[in-house]
Design a protein around this motif. Structure first.
Motif, PDB file in Angstrom:
ATOM      1  N   LYS A 108       4.959  25.381 -55.532  1.00 46.10           N
ATOM      2  CA  LYS A 108       5.324  26.491 -56.414  1.00 46.10           C
ATOM      3  C   LYS A 108       4.449  27.696 -56.058  1.00 46.10           C
ATOM      4  O   LYS A 108       3.351  27.857 -56.605  1.00 46.10           O
ATOM      5  CB  LYS A 108       5.127  26.107 -57.882  1.00 46.10           C
ATOM      6  CG  LYS A 108       5.526  27.198 -58.855  1.00 46.10           C
ATOM      7  CD  LYS A 108       5.254  26.799 -60.298  1.00 46.10           C
ATOM      8  CE  LYS A 108       5.604  27.952 -61.239  1.00 46.10           C
ATOM      9  NZ  LYS A 108       5.193  27.676 -62.606  1.00 46.10           N
TER      10      LYS A 108
ATOM     11  N   SER B  24       4.335  30.696 -56.867  1.00 49.05           N
ATOM     12  CA  SER B  24       3.935  31.595 -57.958  1.00 49.05           C
ATOM     13  C   SER B  24       2.934  30.947 -58.922  1.00 49.05           C
ATOM     14  O   SER B  24       2.551  31.558 -59.920  1.00 49.05           O
ATOM     15  CB  SER B  24       5.177  32.038 -58.740  1.00 49.05           C
ATOM     16  OG  SER B  24       5.791  30.916 -59.368  1.00 49.05           O
TER      17      SER B  24
ATOM     18  N   VAL C 131       4.368  20.676 -61.371  1.00 45.47           N
ATOM     19  CA  VAL C 131       4.616  22.064 -60.987  1.00 45.47           C
ATOM     20  C   VAL C 131       5.723  22.243 -59.948  1.00 45.47           C
ATOM     21  O   VAL C 131       6.196  23.363 -59.746  1.00 45.47           O
ATOM     22  CB  VAL C 131       3.334  22.755 -60.475  1.00 45.47           C
ATOM     23  CG1 VAL C 131       2.249  22.713 -61.530  1.00 45.47           C
ATOM     24  CG2 VAL C 131       2.861  22.144 -59.169  1.00 45.47           C
TER      25      VAL C 131
ATOM     26  N   VAL D  16       8.963  22.818 -58.068  1.00 46.75           N
ATOM     27  CA  VAL D  16      10.236  23.422 -58.449  1.00 46.75           C
ATOM     28  C   VAL D  16      11.351  22.588 -57.858  1.00 46.75           C
ATOM     29  O   VAL D  16      11.392  22.379 -56.629  1.00 46.75           O
ATOM     30  CB  VAL D  16      10.309  24.879 -57.944  1.00 46.75           C
ATOM     31  CG1 VAL D  16      11.641  25.499 -58.294  1.00 46.75           C
ATOM     32  CG2 VAL D  16       9.169  25.698 -58.512  1.00 46.75           C
TER      33      VAL D  16
ATOM     34  N   GLU E  12      17.541  23.337 -55.549  1.00 48.32           N
ATOM     35  CA  GLU E  12      18.841  23.661 -56.164  1.00 48.32           C
ATOM     36  C   GLU E  12      19.981  23.107 -55.350  1.00 48.32           C
ATOM     37  O   GLU E  12      19.945  22.908 -54.207  1.00 48.32           O
ATOM     38  CB  GLU E  12      18.983  25.167 -56.303  1.00 48.32           C
ATOM     39  CG  GLU E  12      18.007  25.717 -57.294  1.00 48.32           C
ATOM     40  CD  GLU E  12      18.177  27.215 -57.493  1.00 48.32           C
ATOM     41  OE1 GLU E  12      19.123  27.825 -56.978  1.00 48.32           O
ATOM     42  OE2 GLU E  12      17.345  27.792 -58.182  1.00 48.32           O
TER      43      GLU E  12
END
Length: 111
Positions: free
Chosen positions: A64, A66, A106, A108, A111
């Protein structure tokens, strides 16, 4: 973040950093493993434990980008394996960091 040290048997190492910190009264936040053989005959103390914790944070940042310091610290504390009192204790903080568990918190999802 403040890192304490435990040995390979998950026991607090007595000379590990503890006590009040400049920015937070609770120290350490969590512990990492020390007393293992690496580049020398004995890698020990917080000088060995801290780079392991930093490596875990680097992997978390890879999962992640960010990720903030506060998020990383919270994930490491929330997933730590307690070895002392329930919750925070002055010797091991939240406990021993569990890299995979913190990473999973954490990461992500693709998708």
């Amino acid at each position: 973040m403040t890192v304490g040290a435990t040995n390979m048997n998950e026991q607090f190492v007595g000379y590990s950093s503890q006590g009040r910190a400049a920015l937070d009264p609770d120290k350490p936040d969590f512990c990492s493993i020390t007393h293992f053989t690496g580049f020398s005959t004995s890698d020990d103390g917080t000088s060995a434990a801290t780079p392991i914790a930093a490596g875990v944070v680097a992997l978390m940042k890879k999962a992640k980008p960010s990720l903030t310091q506060d998020e990383a610290k919270a994930a490491l504390k929330a997933t730590a394996k307690g070895i002392g009192l329930v919750g925070f204790d002055q010797h091991s903080g939240a406990g021993i960091i569990r890299a995979k568990a913190a990473y999973d918190v954490v990461a992500v999802p693709a998708e």
